[in-house]
Design a protein around this motif. Structure first.
Motif, PDB file in Angstrom:
ATOM      1  N   PRO A  46       0.815  -1.393  -0.088  1.00 16.86           N
ATOM      2  CA  PRO A  46      -0.012   0.077  -0.037  1.00 16.86           C
ATOM      3  C   PRO A  46       0.945   1.252   0.152  1.00 16.86           C
ATOM      4  CG  PRO A  46      -0.805  -1.719   1.698  1.00 16.86           C
ATOM      5  CD  PRO A  46       0.527  -1.972   1.367  1.00 16.86           C
ATOM      6  N   LEU A  47       1.802   1.266   0.792  1.00 14.08           N
ATOM      7  CA  LEU A  47       2.980   2.218   0.676  1.00 14.08           C
ATOM      8  C   LEU A  47       3.444   2.583  -0.544  1.00 14.08           C
ATOM      9  CD1 LEU A  47       4.717   1.862   4.306  1.00 14.08           C
ATOM     10  CD2 LEU A  47       2.775   3.445   3.620  1.00 14.08           C
ATOM     11  N   ALA A  48       3.793   1.629  -1.007  1.00 11.71           N
ATOM     12  CA  ALA A  48       4.497   1.823  -2.542  1.00 11.71           C
ATOM     13  C   ALA A  48       3.479   2.195  -3.467  1.00 11.71           C
ATOM     14  CB  ALA A  48       5.020   0.256  -2.819  1.00 11.71           C
ATOM     15  N   ILE A  49       2.313   1.861  -3.413  1.00 15.01           N
ATOM     16  CA  ILE A  49       1.180   2.122  -4.661  1.00 15.01           C
ATOM     17  C   ILE A  49       1.276   3.789  -4.281  1.00 15.01           C
ATOM     18  CG2 ILE A  49      -1.075   2.227  -5.054  1.00 15.01           C
ATOM     19  CD1 ILE A  49      -0.965  -0.740  -4.437  1.00 15.01           C
ATOM     20  N   LEU A  75       4.152   5.531  -5.654  1.00 17.50           N
ATOM     21  CA  LEU A  75       4.175   5.219  -7.075  1.00 17.50           C
ATOM     22  C   LEU A  75       3.314   6.282  -7.727  1.00 17.50           C
ATOM     23  CD1 LEU A  75       5.441   3.786  -9.523  1.00 17.50           C
ATOM     24  CD2 LEU A  75       3.498   2.292  -9.179  1.00 17.50           C
ATOM     25  N   MET A  76       2.041   6.780  -7.083  1.00 17.40           N
ATOM     26  CA  MET A  76       1.115   7.547  -7.600  1.00 17.40           C
ATOM     27  C   MET A  76       1.497   8.871  -7.569  1.00 17.40           C
ATOM     28  SD  MET A  76      -2.521   5.801  -6.245  1.00 17.40           S
ATOM     29  CE  MET A  76      -3.411   7.137  -6.879  1.00 17.40           C
ATOM     30  N   GLN A  77       2.457   9.197  -6.469  1.00 19.00           N
ATOM     31  CA  GLN A  77       2.888  10.642  -6.374  1.00 19.00           C
ATOM     32  C   GLN A  77       4.226  10.817  -6.998  1.00 19.00           C
ATOM     33  OE1 GLN A  77       2.928  11.065  -2.032  1.00 19.00           O
ATOM     34  NE2 GLN A  77       0.902  11.227  -1.665  1.00 19.00           N
ATOM     35  N   THR A  78       4.871   9.934  -7.556  1.00 26.31           N
ATOM     36  CA  THR A  78       6.151   9.863  -8.359  1.00 26.31           C
ATOM     37  C   THR A  78       5.910  10.438  -9.921  1.00 26.31           C
ATOM     38  OG1 THR A  78       6.904   8.300  -7.033  1.00 26.31           O
ATOM     39  CG2 THR A  78       8.417   8.885  -8.923  1.00 26.31           C
ATOM     40  N   PRO A 136      14.032   1.944  -3.189  1.00 27.64           N
ATOM     41  CA  PRO A 136      13.821   2.708  -1.859  1.00 27.64           C
ATOM     42  C   PRO A 136      12.435   2.402  -1.773  1.00 27.64           C
ATOM     43  CG  PRO A 136      14.888   3.598  -3.908  1.00 27.64           C
ATOM     44  CD  PRO A 136      14.260   2.915  -4.549  1.00 27.64           C
ATOM     45  N   VAL A 137      10.441   3.354  -1.879  1.00 27.95           N
ATOM     46  CA  VAL A 137       9.653   2.260  -1.230  1.00 27.95           C
ATOM     47  C   VAL A 137       9.128   1.242  -2.163  1.00 27.95           C
ATOM     48  CG1 VAL A 137       7.614   2.085   0.127  1.00 27.95           C
ATOM     49  CG2 VAL A 137       9.265   3.925   0.829  1.00 27.95           C
ATOM     50  N   VAL A 138       8.965   1.725  -3.464  1.00 32.11           N
ATOM     51  CA  VAL A 138       8.397   0.926  -4.517  1.00 32.11           C
ATOM     52  C   VAL A 138       9.101  -0.164  -4.718  1.00 32.11           C
ATOM     53  CG1 VAL A 138       7.678   1.012  -6.970  1.00 32.11           C
ATOM     54  CG2 VAL A 138       7.226   2.892  -5.393  1.00 32.11           C
ATOM     55  N   TYR A 139      10.500  -0.171  -4.671  1.00 30.02           N
ATOM     56  CA  TYR A 139      11.472  -1.084  -5.014  1.00 30.02           C
ATOM     57  C   TYR A 139      11.402  -2.038  -3.965  1.00 30.02           C
ATOM     58  CZ  TYR A 139      16.272  -3.063  -5.324  1.00 30.02           C
ATOM     59  OH  TYR A 139      17.263  -3.728  -5.271  1.00 30.02           O
ATOM     60  N   PHE A 140      11.241  -2.007  -2.743  1.00 30.86           N
ATOM     61  CA  PHE A 140      11.006  -2.708  -1.493  1.00 30.86           C
ATOM     62  C   PHE A 140       9.951  -3.402  -1.418  1.00 30.86           C
ATOM     63  CE2 PHE A 140      10.659  -4.155   2.914  1.00 30.86           C
ATOM     64  CZ  PHE A 140      11.871  -4.348   2.895  1.00 30.86           C
ATOM     65  N   GLY A 141       8.802  -2.844  -1.830  1.00 34.50           N
ATOM     66  CA  GLY A 141       7.497  -3.480  -1.715  1.00 34.50           C
ATOM     67  C   GLY A 141       7.470  -4.591  -2.917  1.00 34.50           C
TER      68      GLY A 141
END
Length: 211
Positions: free
Chosen positions: A47-50, A53-56, A104-109
């Motif tokens: 959920p954090l990754a999503i 991702l939406m804000q990147t 970083p968080v997308v990558y980790f998720g």
């Protein structure tokens, strides 16, 4: 290093030492235990990754998936070998070695999700054993699954506000904390010699970081 960066790094060190102590308490879990806590990590991180991702700006790159796949493969090997080490060795010996050699968080998720998928066949092959392990060690699974990404993310945030040359040695304080936990919580023998060894490892990492 600012006070905020130091607090983040020290917090990560405590959290990292804590989840490894929880993992040590499940010495017979093997690949199934690793699957369970990677699955928890994926549920926590995706959920954090999503959101990130939406804000990147820009669209996701295929190279991210490749990097996450490579990371997942390495972490699966790391997680299984770590559990094997905890099954046959003392925490105060295994943890400093693992801390010094581990991934970083997308990558980790994405990596967490792939790690769970890679180990799913082992869990499905022994569905009853997986269910039993979950019932017996649910607390440890949740602790490792949640605290592992938390420790990782705390360090990432610290790296945004402090140089890696300061963050890297400070985060390795977890080695000493792991030695203390092995003595006070697990009752392992010869605490002075082993904690001193952990301190030497920490000093070596610090010297490399400042070289």
């Amino acid at each position: 290093m600012t006070g905020a960066a130091l607090a983040l790094v020290l917090g990560a060190a405590v959290v990292h030492a804590g989840w490894n102590l929880a993992a040590k308490r499940v010495p017979g879990g093997g690949a199934i235990f690793v699957f369970l806590y990677y699955t928890v990590s994926a549920v926590v991180c995706l959920p954090l990754a999503i959101v990130v991702l939406m804000q990147t700006p820009g669209s996701p790159q295929w190279t991210w998936l490749f990097a996450s796949t490579v990371t997942a493969l390495l972490h699966v090997v790391y997680g299984v070998v770590l559990q094997r080490g905890y099954a046959v060795g003392d925490h105060s010996v295994v943890y400093p070695l693992a801390r010094g050699t581990g991934p970083p968080v997308v990558y980790f998720g994405a990596a967490a999700l792939l790690q769970s998928a890679l180990l799913a066949p082992f869990a499905l092959r022994d569905a009853s054993g997986t269910a039993t392990l979950w019932r017996t060690h649910r607390r440890e699974v949740l602790l490792v699954g949640v605290l592992s990404p938390v420790a990782y993310l705390l360090v990432l945030f610290a790296l945004r506000i402090a140089p890696v040359s300061l963050v890297a040695p400070a985060r390795e304080l977890s080695i000493v904390l792991g030695g203390l936990a092995a003595w006070r919580v697990l009752g392992e023998a010869e605490p002075v010699r082993r904690i001193a060894g952990s301190g030497i490892v920490l000093a070596g990492i610090t010297a490399i970081a400042f070289a």
